[in-house]
Design a protein around this motif. Structure first.
Motif, short mmCIF file in Angstrom:
data_model
loop_
_atom_site.label_atom_id
_atom_site.label_comp_id
_atom_site.label_asym_id
_atom_site.label_seq_id
_atom_site.Cartn_x
_atom_site.Cartn_y
_atom_site.Cartn_z
N ASN A 78 0.81 -1.21 0.00
CA ASN A 78 0.00 0.00 0.00
C ASN A 78 0.85 1.27 0.00
N SER A 79 2.09 1.18 0.45
CA SER A 79 2.99 2.34 0.46
C SER A 79 3.74 2.48 -0.86
N LEU A 80 4.03 1.37 -1.48
CA LEU A 80 4.86 1.37 -2.68
C LEU A 80 4.34 2.25 -3.80
N PRO A 81 3.03 2.32 -4.06
CA PRO A 81 2.58 3.19 -5.16
C PRO A 81 2.94 4.67 -4.98
N TYR A 82 3.20 5.08 -3.76
CA TYR A 82 3.52 6.48 -3.49
C TYR A 82 5.02 6.73 -3.38
N ALA A 83 5.80 5.68 -3.34
CA ALA A 83 7.21 5.79 -3.01
C ALA A 83 8.01 6.65 -3.97
N ASP A 84 7.80 6.49 -5.24
CA ASP A 84 8.62 7.19 -6.22
C ASP A 84 7.81 8.17 -7.06
N HIS A 88 3.48 16.45 -7.32
CA HIS A 88 2.41 16.95 -8.19
C HIS A 88 1.58 15.84 -8.82
N LYS A 89 2.02 14.58 -8.75
CA LYS A 89 1.25 13.46 -9.28
C LYS A 89 0.64 12.59 -8.18
N MET A 90 0.78 13.01 -6.94
CA MET A 90 0.33 12.22 -5.80
C MET A 90 -1.19 11.99 -5.82
N SER A 91 -1.96 12.98 -6.22
CA SER A 91 -3.41 12.84 -6.24
C SER A 91 -3.83 11.71 -7.19
#
Length: 179
Positions: A78-84, A88-91
């Motif tokens: 669940n954390s990996l999709p946000y890691a890299d 500005h693309k987080m949403s």
């Protein structure tokens, strides 16, 4: 007794929460999802092997360990999709990640329910027995093992910025630069 069994799995999951950051920092996302994925599959196999005669202490230990490794796997995935992902693309990453989680949960429930029904029909019975649950747990373990193929394809430094994990190669370069 059933409450104690459920609690033991939850206890393992809660215990994992404090250990996730150091585990990811030490081993990195890629290694954790590969090796912990194998452990999570083994935990499912262990649950499939329970018998009425299995001592309650063994069941508690397996369920607590299973809760630990499954929670570590879910937290890491669940954390990996946000890691890299750049800020500005987080949403978009959040929306996509939530969608994929819901689809994944739905597929998992559908596969498990289908396995229970298919095994029940194959056995020609109207009542569920431990056999159907064993087969379903073993199929779930096989799916977990198969997912490792996708995890192996991750970059070795995947999520390094988030986890703080530094590869051995990066450490060697840092040591050389320090000299």
């Amino acid at each position: 007794v059933s409450g104690l069994l459920i609690f033991s799995s939850s206890l393992g999951a809660v215990a994992m929460k404090a250990t996730t950051p150091p585990i990811l920092r030490r081993f990195g996302f890629r290694n954790v999802v590969i090796w912990n994925g194998a452990l999570a599959a083994l935990a499912l196999v262990a649950c499939a092997l329970f018998e009425q005669s299995t001592p309650i202490g063994v069941i508690l230990l397996v369920l607590m360990s299973s809760g630990f490794v499954q929670s570590l796997q879910f937290s890491t995935l669940n954390s990996l999709p946000y890691a890299d992902v750049p800020v500005h693309k987080m949403s978009g990453a959040t929306s996509l990640s939530q969608l994929m989680q819901q689809i994944g949960k739905g597929i998992g429930v559908a596969i498990a329910a289908s396995m229970l029904n298919l095994t029940l029909a194959w056995r020609g019975s109207a009542e569920l027995s431990t056999f159907e649950f064993r087969v379903t747990l073993l199929v779930s373990a096989l799916i977990s093992i198969a997912s490792i193929i996708f995890f192996i394809r991750l970059r070795k430094d995947a999520g390094a910025e988030m986890s703080g994990h530094v590869s051995d190669k990066a450490l060697d370069v840092s040591r050389e630069q320090a000299r």
